[in-house]
Design a protein around this motif. Structure first.
Motif, PDB file in Angstrom:
ATOM      1  N   VAL A  97       0.837  -1.209   0.000  1.00 52.25           N
ATOM      2  CA  VAL A  97       0.000   0.000   0.000  1.00 52.25           C
ATOM      3  C   VAL A  97       0.868   1.254   0.000  1.00 52.25           C
ATOM      4  O   VAL A  97       0.660   2.179  -0.800  1.00 52.25           O
ATOM      5  N   ILE A  98       1.868   1.292   0.883  1.00 50.70           N
ATOM      6  CA  ILE A  98       2.725   2.474   0.981  1.00 50.70           C
ATOM      7  C   ILE A  98       3.618   2.597  -0.257  1.00 50.70           C
ATOM      8  O   ILE A  98       3.850   3.701  -0.768  1.00 50.70           O
ATOM      9  N   PHE A  99       4.093   1.471  -0.772  1.00 49.08           N
ATOM     10  CA  PHE A  99       4.970   1.490  -1.949  1.00 49.08           C
ATOM     11  C   PHE A  99       4.268   2.099  -3.160  1.00 49.08           C
ATOM     12  O   PHE A  99       4.803   2.999  -3.819  1.00 49.08           O
ATOM     13  N   PHE A 100       3.059   1.626  -3.461  1.00 51.02           N
ATOM     14  CA  PHE A 100       2.370   2.128  -4.655  1.00 51.02           C
ATOM     15  C   PHE A 100       1.945   3.593  -4.491  1.00 51.02           C
ATOM     16  O   PHE A 100       1.949   4.349  -5.466  1.00 51.02           O
ATOM     17  N   ALA A 101       1.624   4.002  -3.269  1.00 51.68           N
ATOM     18  CA  ALA A 101       1.325   5.424  -3.030  1.00 51.68           C
ATOM     19  C   ALA A 101       2.571   6.278  -3.290  1.00 51.68           C
ATOM     20  O   ALA A 101       2.483   7.371  -3.875  1.00 51.68           O
ATOM     21  N   SER A 102       3.734   5.776  -2.886  1.00 50.62           N
ATOM     22  CA  SER A 102       4.988   6.498  -3.110  1.00 50.62           C
ATOM     23  C   SER A 102       5.329   6.582  -4.592  1.00 50.62           C
ATOM     24  O   SER A 102       5.786   7.628  -5.076  1.00 50.62           O
ATOM     25  N   VAL A 103       5.117   5.485  -5.325  1.00 50.29           N
ATOM     26  CA  VAL A 103       5.391   5.486  -6.765  1.00 50.29           C
ATOM     27  C   VAL A 103       4.466   6.483  -7.477  1.00 50.29           C
ATOM     28  O   VAL A 103       4.888   7.193  -8.401  1.00 50.29           O
ATOM     29  N   GLN A 104       3.199   6.547  -7.052  1.00 56.23           N
ATOM     30  CA  GLN A 104       2.269   7.533  -7.621  1.00 56.23           C
ATOM     31  C   GLN A 104       2.829   8.940  -7.457  1.00 56.23           C
ATOM     32  O   GLN A 104       2.806   9.758  -8.388  1.00 56.23           O
ATOM     33  N   SER A 105       3.320   9.240  -6.258  1.00 53.52           N
ATOM     34  CA  SER A 105       3.854  10.572  -5.960  1.00 53.52           C
ATOM     35  C   SER A 105       5.021  10.907  -6.885  1.00 53.52           C
ATOM     36  O   SER A 105       5.064  11.988  -7.488  1.00 53.52           O
ATOM     37  N   TRP A 106       5.965   9.982  -7.039  1.00 54.45           N
ATOM     38  CA  TRP A 106       7.151  10.257  -7.845  1.00 54.45           C
ATOM     39  C   TRP A 106       6.883  10.174  -9.343  1.00 54.45           C
ATOM     40  O   TRP A 106       7.626  10.749 -10.138  1.00 54.45           O
ATOM     41  N   THR A 107       5.823   9.480  -9.736  1.00 58.92           N
ATOM     42  CA  THR A 107       5.427   9.515 -11.151  1.00 58.92           C
ATOM     43  C   THR A 107       4.932  10.911 -11.518  1.00 58.92           C
ATOM     44  O   THR A 107       5.185  11.395 -12.627  1.00 58.92           O
ATOM     45  N   LEU A 108       4.252  11.577 -10.584  1.00 60.60           N
ATOM     46  CA  LEU A 108       3.829  12.966 -10.812  1.00 60.60           C
ATOM     47  C   LEU A 108       5.040  13.891 -10.954  1.00 60.60           C
ATOM     48  O   LEU A 108       5.011  14.849 -11.733  1.00 60.60           O
ATOM     49  N   VAL A 109       6.107  13.604 -10.210  1.00 61.13           N
ATOM     50  CA  VAL A 109       7.349  14.376 -10.351  1.00 61.13           C
ATOM     51  C   VAL A 109       7.939  14.161 -11.749  1.00 61.13           C
ATOM     52  O   VAL A 109       8.391  15.117 -12.396  1.00 61.13           O
ATOM     53  N   THR A 110       7.926  12.917 -12.222  1.00 58.14           N
ATOM     54  CA  THR A 110       8.450  12.611 -13.556  1.00 58.14           C
ATOM     55  C   THR A 110       7.636  13.309 -14.637  1.00 58.14           C
ATOM     56  O   THR A 110       8.185  13.802 -15.629  1.00 58.14           O
ATOM     57  N   MET A 111       6.314  13.380 -14.448  1.00 56.53           N
ATOM     58  CA  MET A 111       5.460  14.118 -15.380  1.00 56.53           C
ATOM     59  C   MET A 111       5.821  15.607 -15.387  1.00 56.53           C
ATOM     60  O   MET A 111       5.839  16.250 -16.447  1.00 56.53           O
ATOM     61  N   ALA A 112       6.110  16.152 -14.202  1.00 58.43           N
ATOM     62  CA  ALA A 112       6.503  17.569 -14.108  1.00 58.43           C
ATOM     63  C   ALA A 112       7.815  17.805 -14.856  1.00 58.43           C
ATOM     64  O   ALA A 112       7.972  18.824 -15.548  1.00 58.43           O
ATOM     65  N   TYR A 113       8.738  16.866 -14.739  1.00 56.98           N
ATOM     66  CA  TYR A 113      10.012  16.962 -15.476  1.00 56.98           C
ATOM     67  C   TYR A 113       9.760  16.966 -16.984  1.00 56.98           C
ATOM     68  O   TYR A 113      10.361  17.771 -17.718  1.00 56.98           O
ATOM     69  N   ASP A 114       8.861  16.103 -17.441  1.00 56.02           N
ATOM     70  CA  ASP A 114       8.514  16.057 -18.868  1.00 56.02           C
ATOM     71  C   ASP A 114       7.957  17.397 -19.349  1.00 56.02           C
ATOM     72  O   ASP A 114       8.336  17.903 -20.403  1.00 56.02           O
ATOM     73  N   ARG A 115       7.065  18.006 -18.571  1.00 60.33           N
ATOM     74  CA  ARG A 115       6.484  19.302 -18.951  1.00 60.33           C
ATOM     75  C   ARG A 115       7.540  20.414 -18.905  1.00 60.33           C
ATOM     76  O   ARG A 115       7.512  21.328 -19.727  1.00 60.33           O
ATOM     77  N   LEU A 116       8.461  20.341 -17.940  1.00 62.84           N
ATOM     78  CA  LEU A 116       9.520  21.344 -17.833  1.00 62.84           C
ATOM     79  C   LEU A 116      10.379  21.366 -19.100  1.00 62.84           C
ATOM     80  O   LEU A 116      10.634  22.436 -19.674  1.00 62.84           O
ATOM     81  N   ILE A 117      10.808  20.200 -19.548  1.00 62.02           N
ATOM     82  CA  ILE A 117      11.661  20.118 -20.744  1.00 62.02           C
ATOM     83  C   ILE A 117      10.871  20.535 -21.984  1.00 62.02           C
ATOM     84  O   ILE A 117      11.380  21.253 -22.851  1.00 62.02           O
ATOM     85  N   ALA A 118       9.583  20.109 -22.049  1.00 63.37           N
ATOM     86  CA  ALA A 118       8.764  20.412 -23.225  1.00 63.37           C
ATOM     87  C   ALA A 118       8.548  21.911 -23.398  1.00 63.37           C
ATOM     88  O   ALA A 118       8.512  22.419 -24.528  1.00 63.37           O
ATOM     89  N   ILE A 119       8.420  22.650 -22.297  1.00 60.38           N
ATOM     90  CA  ILE A 119       8.103  24.079 -22.376  1.00 60.38           C
ATOM     91  C   ILE A 119       9.360  24.951 -22.329  1.00 60.38           C
ATOM     92  O   ILE A 119       9.469  25.933 -23.072  1.00 60.38           O
TER      93      ILE A 119
END
Length: 321
Positions: A97-119
Motif C-alpha cells: 500500500v505504501i509502496f504504490f502510493a509512493s510510486v504515484q507521488s514520484w510519477t507525478l514528479v516525472t510528469m513535471a520533469y517532462d512538462r519542464l523540458i517540453a516548455i
C-alpha cells in the motif's frame, strides 16, 4: 513476535457503514475499468508509444496495483468481519500500500520533469526526453522506493509486541502498527518522518520548483496564444497533482494540529488512497486531446475490422450438385 495475529480495529459505531463499503466496491470496479482501458489504449495505439505516455502508462499501472493492494482487503476485513490478520501478511499489506502510493507521488514528479523540458527546452525535448531516459528514471524510482520501504517495514520486524495487538486503522498502516510495540521505536519514528518527506514534501518541492521555472519561461514569451497553448498541456498534470497531494496534505496537517475522530480520519484516509486512482484516467481521457484522438482512432479501427469481417467472402462454401 512474528507468529502472532493482529486485529484491525477499523471503523466502529458508524450507522449505515455498509453503504460506504458498497461505494468502495464501486470505486474499485471503476478504477480497474478506467486504468485498464488507459493501459490497453496506450498499448494498442502506436501514436501513444512516446516517452510522455510511458509515464502515463506507469501512473495507470501504479493506480491499478495500489487500489488492488488496498480495497479488496479492506472490503474483506470489514464487510465480511475477518479482522484478524497474520503478522507477516500485515507487513506485506503495509509494504504494498505504501509502496504504490509512493510510486504515484514520484510519477507525478516525472510528469513535471517532462512538462519542464517540453516548455523550457522545446527544441531539445526529443533529444532529452527519450524512451531510454524515461525508462531509466522510472526504473530508478521503483528500485529506490522498494529499498526505502522494505527497510522501513523490516525495522518493524525488530519490535516486540507485548501489549495490545489491535491496529487502530483500516489497514496495517506503519504508524498505528509500530506504536503498539513495547521497546524503543525512535528508529521507526525517524523512518516514518523520512517517508513523509519522500512521499509528500520532496515531490511537492520538485513540482513547485518545476512550475516556477515554467511560468518564468512563459513570462518571457510575447504571444498570449503561445502561453495558453503551453499551459493547456499542463492542465491534466496540475489536476492530478491537486487530486493526489491536497487530500494527503489536509489529512496530515489536520492530524498534527487538532484532534480528529478516528472514524472520520480513517474514512478520509481511505478516500485519499482510493479516489485519485479513480479520477486519474478520467482526467487524462477528458483533458488530453491526444488520448481522445487515440480513442476515436481505436473505435474507427475496431468498426472497420468488424465491417471487413462481415463482408469477407466465405472460402469454405460447398456447391451442391
Amino acid at each position: 513476535y512474528s507468529s502472532v495475529n493482529s486485529l484491525n480495529h477499523g471503523f466502529s459505531n458508524i450507522p449505515h457503514i455498509r453503504y460506504f463499503y458498497a461505494f468502495l466496491c464501486f470505486v474499485y470496479i471503476m478504477t480497474v475499468l478506467g486504468n485498464g482501458f488507459l493501459l490497453s489504449l496506450i498499448s494498442l495505439v502506436k501514436t501513444l508509444h512516446t516517452p510522455k505516455y510511458m509515464i502515463v502508462f506507469n501512473m495507470a499501472l501504479t493506480d491499478l496495483c495500489g487500489s488492488t493492494a488496498l480495497i479488496p482487503k479492506v472490503l474483506d476485513t470489514f464487510l465480511f468481519d475477518r479482522r484478524y490478520i497474520l503478522y507477516d501478511a500485515c507487513l506485506s499489506y503495509m509494504f504494498f500500500v505504501i509502496f504504490f502510493a509512493s510510486v504515484q507521488s514520484w510519477t507525478l514528479v516525472t510528469m513535471a520533469y517532462d512538462r519542464l523540458i517540453a516548455i523550457c527546452f522545446p527544441l531539445r525535448y526529443h533529444s532529452i526526453v527519450t524512451e531510454q531516459s524515461i525508462t531509466a528514471i522510472l526504473l530508478f524510482v521503483w528500485i529506490f522506493l522498494v529499498s526505502v520501504i522494505a527497510t522501513m517495514v523490516g525495522l518493524v520486524n525488530r519490535l516486540s509486541f507485548c501489549r495490545s495487538l489491535v491496529v487502530n486503522s483500516f489497514f496495517c498502516d506503519h504508524g498505528p502498527v509500530y506504536r503498539l510495540a513495547c521497546n524503543d521505536t525512535s528508529l521507526n519514528y525517524n523512518m516514518a518522518s523520512a517517508l513523509v518527506a519522500i512521499l509528500i514534501i520532496i515531490p511537492l518541492i520538485f513540482i513547485i520548483a518545476t512550475y516556477v521555472c515554467i511560468f518564468i519561461a512563459l513570462s518571457r514569451t510575447t504571444s498570449r496564444e503561445e502561453r495558453l497553448r503551453a499551459l493547456k498541456t499542463c492542465t491534466s498534470h496540475l489536476i492530478l497533482v491537486v487530486i493526489f497531494f491536497l487530500p494527503i496534505g489536509i489529512t496530515n496537517i489536520a492530524a498534527m494540529t487538532s484532534y480528529i475522530d478516528p472514524n472520520a480520519r480513517m474514512i478520509n484516509s481511505t478516500l485519499t488512497h482510493t479516489i485519485p486512482a479513480l479520477l486519474d484516467p478520467i482526467v487524462y481521457a477528458l483533458k488530453t486531446e491526444e488520448v481522445m484522438n487515440a480513442v476515436k482512432k481505436l473505435c474507427k479501427r475496431t468498426y472497420l475490422n468488424r465491417m471487413k469481417a462481415k463482408t469477407r467472402p466465405c472460402n469454405h462454401c460447398c456447391i451442391k450438385s
